[in-house]
Design an enzyme around this catalytic site. Sequence first.
Site, mmCIF file in Angstrom:
data_model
loop_
_atom_site.group_PDB
_atom_site.id
_atom_site.type_symbol
_atom_site.label_atom_id
_atom_site.label_comp_id
_atom_site.label_asym_id
_atom_site.label_seq_id
_atom_site.Cartn_x
_atom_site.Cartn_y
_atom_site.Cartn_z
ATOM 1 N N GLY A 165 5.634 64.019 26.075
ATOM 2 C CA GLY A 165 6.760 63.085 26.131
ATOM 3 C C GLY A 165 7.071 62.586 27.525
ATOM 4 N N THR A 211 8.312 68.531 32.113
ATOM 5 C CA THR A 211 9.036 68.523 30.852
ATOM 6 C C THR A 211 10.532 68.567 31.106
ATOM 7 O OG1 THR A 211 9.586 69.724 28.834
ATOM 8 C CG2 THR A 211 8.700 71.037 30.603
ATOM 9 N N ASP A 238 12.460 69.714 29.048
ATOM 10 C CA ASP A 238 12.943 70.914 28.346
ATOM 11 C C ASP A 238 13.075 72.122 29.262
ATOM 12 O OD1 ASP A 238 13.106 69.610 25.904
ATOM 13 O OD2 ASP A 238 10.992 69.950 25.464
ATOM 14 N N GLU A 264 19.803 70.025 19.491
ATOM 15 C CA GLU A 264 19.290 69.568 18.192
ATOM 16 C C GLU A 264 18.721 70.721 17.376
ATOM 17 O OE1 GLU A 264 15.784 67.028 18.618
ATOM 18 O OE2 GLU A 264 15.242 68.025 20.487
ATOM 19 N N GLN A 307 17.885 60.334 27.313
ATOM 20 C CA GLN A 307 18.045 61.526 28.145
ATOM 21 C C GLN A 307 16.721 61.948 28.785
ATOM 22 O OE1 GLN A 307 19.230 64.978 25.473
ATOM 23 N NE2 GLN A 307 18.864 63.421 23.940
ATOM 24 N N ARG A 308 15.603 61.508 28.227
ATOM 25 C CA ARG A 308 14.325 61.877 28.839
ATOM 26 C C ARG A 308 13.715 60.747 29.649
ATOM 27 N NH1 ARG A 308 10.566 62.022 23.411
ATOM 28 N NH2 ARG A 308 10.224 59.793 23.270
#
Lengths: 407, 407
Positions: A12, A140, A142, A243, A298-299
Amino acid sequence: MKKNIIVGQSGGPTAVINASLWGVVKEGLAHREEIGKVYGMVHGIEGFMAGRYLDLSAMEEEELDLMKMTPAAYLGSCRYKLPEDLSDICYRELFEKFRQMDIGYFFYIGGNDSMDTVSKLARYADSNGIDIKVVGIPKTIDNDLILTDHTPGYGSAAKYVASTVREIVLDSSVYQQKAVTIVELMGRHAGWLTAASVLARKHPGDNPLLIYLPEMDFDMEQFAHDVEAALEKQPNVIICISEGISDARGQFICEYADAARLDTFGHKMLAGCGKVLENFVRDRFGVKARSVELNVNQRCSGMMASETDIEEAAMAGSWGVKAALEGATGIMAAFFRKNSSPYEIECRGVDVSLVCNQEKKFPEEWITEHGTDIGEGFLDYVLPLIQGEPERKMENGMPVYAYRKAD
Amino acid sequence: MKKNIIVGQSGGPTAVINASLWGVVKEGLAHREEIGKVYGMVHGIEGFMAGRYLDLSAMEEEELDLMKMTPAAYLGSCRYKLPEDLSDICYRELFEKFRQMDIGYFFYIGGNDSMDTVSKLARYADSNGIDIKVVGIPKTIDNDLILTDHTPGYGSAAKYVASTVREIVLDSSVYQQKAVTIVELMGRHAGWLTAASVLARKHPGDNPLLIYLPEMDFDMEQFAHDVEAALEKQPNVIICISEGISDARGQFICEYADAARLDTFGHKMLAGCGKVLENFVRDRFGVKARSVELNVNQRCSGMMASETDIEEAAMAGSWGVKAALEGATGIMAAFFRKNSSPYEIECRGVDVSLVCNQEKKFPEEWITEHGTDIGEGFLDYVLPLIQGEPERKMENGMPVYAYRKAD
């Protein structure tokens, strides 16, 4: 003898994956005696296997610098897993292409899945006596890669989330009627990004009043108690959730809506957990309720990119090239924090086969108030990562970004 | 004899409604011989009727300037409609409060519903021989007020939408697989904000390839044809739609999902039209489809505030005070465009009773390509409104905003 570099982006998008690409290209160009060209795979290893690449060393300086500040993946990306069996023909074909292109250095910028690609290619090269250095550059939002203090991309995403939630809190507080706003943030398994919403508070006791991460079991009745207590404190309650929150049985809260997600065409309507909780709150408390899903921005947003993050991403790319030139292979560039105040990190190489396919969870000791808040320890950790605002190139009122011309 | 000012904010937040408030306060304070205090109603006319107000003239200069750059409504807002019958007791009570507070000037910053309040109070004062000047200051991201070239709040929202869509396009284009991304934007009846997504294009032929406004009837089969043609042009198609698109019978597309919007608790699941079209595209074309709802941030974000918009909003507030001091009442501060290039506007007063409860639609002559694109005429109109980036106050990596301390 001069060798060429090939570099790819995978997984991503983030706000700074192109800064890492910039780091690889700039460092490559700085070693003219050892490096010939810097090629970029278009759409990662998948696109490269289909013959798609371009010559990044031919880019204009100005375009290259613009690329550094451009969010999302300049080269395009892929989600492609190489076969587990290293005797699969694709490896022979790949390395034959590398040989034809005179590749000596392979860099892959990505998350844990992408590090799997790095690990496999490094092992193949090693066991076949092929002299290609294979190095992973972490990326990432994340922040879930192990063996590194944090990952490039996280700081900018955290800053965007915190700033955006701060604005949502302002927006949600204009009316005096009781209302609950649920903000759903990215993070299927790790709560790092959602935890950053704690930075949105302007003062102690400010919203978001409740924060839920996937690391803790989510219980609907406990949630109802939490919301009830929050509504007694102030009329406007803002709640941030990952999420990926799930209950004690492991069922995702977003799946609570499964049974009925059909529209008039008979299509499934996928709903997020924010929507599920919004309905739950409205029904239980009879108050105005709404949910906001921050979604892809947000990314991929450059609006709140962290300068620290951009420069660290570039450093990871550049460090990777230097390490490969010194002979390192099968490693990922990792950040080691030497000090939090003043903040100081350095790059070191870690064994990429230990990193790939692993996940770093948000530490439980930073989850407080029975799973509804985030502790001080996290603030010391995260604050250095969101510092600084880069200068943005604007043209006619709009941010200017680099993009690949039709290929 | 010195009189006091009272000012309120009403309706939904914008990025610049506080700049208008700043304009009123600063201009009020600049007329020390005629103006005593500048009071602010907390939560608009509704909060004021319940006795809630504060003294804005006592604010620190620094806090006042921070408020100017803070999105959402500093004073809090309301959605409250005064009775149609001017003999209702609430009017007598309101004006009695004004008398007690020695109010000579009433300013209300809001959209078409709020202008209804201005109209009623002006008429009441006039017909009862009360010397209070009542002036409306326009505000709405929807840009749907008549008799003004545009409304404060629109420029910043348009800039945010355009920039955000540009980022979503970057994000949506990283993979090579065919995919459709639908971006749902605010606008129940007027397409001004959605039209601004045309600014996201980096070059001719770039995404968003399709743009649909509520001003045109939406037809599912025509939409399918449009998407099919777009997918032939490029694998990643981004589509921008207004939340309020409806079919020829007047049914909202988001209502197509009504029949089945129940979750496992039996609650209604409200879905937007983006979700409906996402499902339609996935089913019809078998491609990856997703929808992004920009939600509240398009109205309350300061990240992409337009400096032109902020300064014009402040000017509207300040002009309103000057007009009232010169005796004007029952008017709204309106923008008249004298020239587009170079851009030049001036404030004039328009009869507020003509403005309230009316809506300015997006001009049909600017809707092109059979209702799927926006023409050049709009670009000339909108570009001046998004120019300039204000300096943002940052602290520890986060934007700093003004807020009312617990009241």
